[in-house]
Design an enzyme around this catalytic site. Structure first.
Site, PDB file in Angstrom:
ATOM      1  N   HIS A 227       0.814  -1.215   0.000  1.00  0.00           N
ATOM      2  CA  HIS A 227       0.000   0.000   0.000  1.00  0.00           C
ATOM      3  C   HIS A 227       0.849   1.268   0.000  1.00  0.00           C
ATOM      4  O   HIS A 227       0.302   2.367  -0.123  1.00  0.00           O
ATOM      5  CB  HIS A 227      -0.946   0.003   1.198  1.00  0.00           C
ATOM      6  CG  HIS A 227      -2.059  -0.989   1.076  1.00  0.00           C
ATOM      7  ND1 HIS A 227      -2.931  -1.001   0.013  1.00  0.00           N
ATOM      8  CD2 HIS A 227      -2.436  -2.012   1.879  1.00  0.00           C
ATOM      9  CE1 HIS A 227      -3.800  -1.980   0.153  1.00  0.00           C
ATOM     10  NE2 HIS A 227      -3.526  -2.617   1.276  1.00  0.00           N
TER      11      HIS A 227
ATOM     12  N   ARG B 157       7.114  -5.274   3.424  1.00  0.00           N
ATOM     13  CA  ARG B 157       5.828  -5.909   3.177  1.00  0.00           C
ATOM     14  C   ARG B 157       5.753  -6.142   1.680  1.00  0.00           C
ATOM     15  O   ARG B 157       5.804  -5.196   0.890  1.00  0.00           O
ATOM     16  CB  ARG B 157       4.638  -5.071   3.643  1.00  0.00           C
ATOM     17  CG  ARG B 157       3.311  -5.758   3.255  1.00  0.00           C
ATOM     18  CD  ARG B 157       2.115  -5.315   4.043  1.00  0.00           C
ATOM     19  NE  ARG B 157       1.679  -3.960   3.725  1.00  0.00           N
ATOM     20  CZ  ARG B 157       0.531  -3.422   4.168  1.00  0.00           C
ATOM     21  NH1 ARG B 157      -0.277  -4.145   4.938  1.00  0.00           N
ATOM     22  NH2 ARG B 157       0.217  -2.183   3.859  1.00  0.00           N
TER      23      ARG B 157
ATOM     24  N   ASP C 261      16.752 -10.954  -1.847  1.00  0.00           N
ATOM     25  CA  ASP C 261      18.042 -10.783  -2.498  1.00  0.00           C
ATOM     26  C   ASP C 261      18.539  -9.342  -2.382  1.00  0.00           C
ATOM     27  O   ASP C 261      19.742  -9.087  -2.397  1.00  0.00           O
ATOM     28  CB  ASP C 261      17.946 -11.157  -3.983  1.00  0.00           C
ATOM     29  CG  ASP C 261      17.785 -12.653  -4.200  1.00  0.00           C
ATOM     30  OD1 ASP C 261      18.018 -13.430  -3.253  1.00  0.00           O
ATOM     31  OD2 ASP C 261      17.415 -13.048  -5.328  1.00  0.00           O
TER      32      ASP C 261
ATOM     33  N   GLU D 278      -6.122 -11.145   7.648  1.00  0.00           N
ATOM     34  CA  GLU D 278      -6.966  -9.976   7.398  1.00  0.00           C
ATOM     35  C   GLU D 278      -8.215 -10.323   6.595  1.00  0.00           C
ATOM     36  O   GLU D 278      -8.843  -9.445   5.997  1.00  0.00           O
ATOM     37  CB  GLU D 278      -6.163  -8.874   6.701  1.00  0.00           C
ATOM     38  CG  GLU D 278      -5.342  -9.361   5.512  1.00  0.00           C
ATOM     39  CD  GLU D 278      -4.385  -8.306   4.998  1.00  0.00           C
ATOM     40  OE1 GLU D 278      -4.499  -7.131   5.385  1.00  0.00           O
ATOM     41  OE2 GLU D 278      -3.499  -8.658   4.182  1.00  0.00           O
TER      42      GLU D 278
ATOM     43  N   ASP E 252      -8.318  -4.136   6.917  1.00  0.00           N
ATOM     44  CA  ASP E 252      -8.889  -5.173   6.053  1.00  0.00           C
ATOM     45  C   ASP E 252      -9.650  -6.215   6.858  1.00  0.00           C
ATOM     46  O   ASP E 252     -10.667  -6.747   6.391  1.00  0.00           O
ATOM     47  CB  ASP E 252      -7.794  -5.841   5.227  1.00  0.00           C
ATOM     48  CG  ASP E 252      -7.455  -5.039   3.979  1.00  0.00           C
ATOM     49  OD1 ASP E 252      -8.379  -4.500   3.357  1.00  0.00           O
ATOM     50  OD2 ASP E 252      -6.270  -4.945   3.636  1.00  0.00           O
TER      51      ASP E 252
END
Length: 270
Positions: free
Chosen positions: A46, A71, A85, A147, A173
């Site tokens: 987000h 995230r 990575d 969520e 959510d």
């Protein structure tokens, strides 16, 4: 390998304060990383952040004491592997609703035979050290977001997935999934009970319970409830609130001066 002190502390039962970044700025990342947070998440779901912006933000966090986390934008193996990575020391994965989805997430974070992470750590070697491969599986933090109603129904099976370190609650959510308006600090009883249930089940399974909060005060309350990984809002909200507070304070001074000037003119007519 450079130790993941956040994962070590969580495994020892300690609590973690985590910063959160949604603005694509290495400077903001450095500021938050130096704020006293134990770890900082670069939010590619987000936040207004893509991989090309996330990389210099992870580099900026490397110059701070905070452990760099991300995230992921989705439960997508190649994307998760690429972020690891790039030097992320942990991943919060959104929308985990089944144990199969949780297993796929964990597998993307673990090298064979524990998972199916492809080898090519590139920057992770620079940040973690030449022995990264030998210790990465045990060092990378994995938190699955609960969520959805399905995730809530399957929370015990999700928590039972080997290699999953814990769960992270997205209150907005989760509220939507339970038929309520989105809220970072929900007060609808159905959501309050759901959050308490997830926390309790995580404790039973010996897994890390985490949650996003709207403020430092809200995060302190969640810590008192037993959550071990808390986020006291993101830098966008902090910037917005601090800027508005500064402007309001200055505006108050201007209004006060205007009132004094008005009073002074009136006094001169006596």
């Amino acid at each position: 390998m450079r130790p993941n002190t956040v994962k070590q502390r969580l495994q020892n039962g300690e609590s973690i304060i985590n910063g959160w970044l949604v603005i694509p700025s290495p400077l903001s990342a450095e500021v938050v990383g130096l704020s006293g947070c134990d770890s900082v998440v670069v939010d590619l779901q987000h936040g207004m952040i893509g991989f090309d912006a996330a990389l210099p933000m992870l580099q900026a966090l490397s110059a701070t004491p905070a452990i760099p986390l991300v995230r992921a934008p989705a439960n997508d193996g190649p994307t998760i592997m690429r972020l690891l990575d790039a030097g992320a020391y942990g991943v919060i994965c959104p929308m985990i609703s089944t144990p199969e989805q949780a297993q796929a997430f964990v597998s993307a974070c673990r090298y064979p035979p524990k998972g199916d992470r492809s080898f090519g750590p590139s920057r992770a070697l620079l940040f973690g050290g030449d022995d990264y491969y030998a210790h990465a599986d045990d060092s990378i933090l994995t938190l699955a977001m609960i969520e959805t109603q399905q995730g809530l129904d399957n929370v015990d099976d999700i928590l039972g997935v080997d290699g999953l370190d814990g769960v992270f609650i997205g209150p907005n959510d989760l509220s939507l999934a339970l038929g309520q308006a989105p809220s970072s600090e929900p007060d609808a009883e159905v959501v309050v009970q759901a959050i308490a249930h997830i926390l309790a089940r995580a404790q039973v399974h010996g897994k890390i319970p985490g949650i996003f909060c709207s403020s430092g005060q809200a995060a302190a309350k969640r810590l008192e409830q037993g959550f071990k990984f808390v986020v006291p809002g993101n830098e966008f909200t902090h910037l917005k609130q601090a800027a508005a507070a500064a402007v309001n304070q200055a505006q108050g001074s201007l209004n006060s001066q205007g009132s004094q000037r008005s009073t002074g003119h009136g006094a001169g007519g006596y």
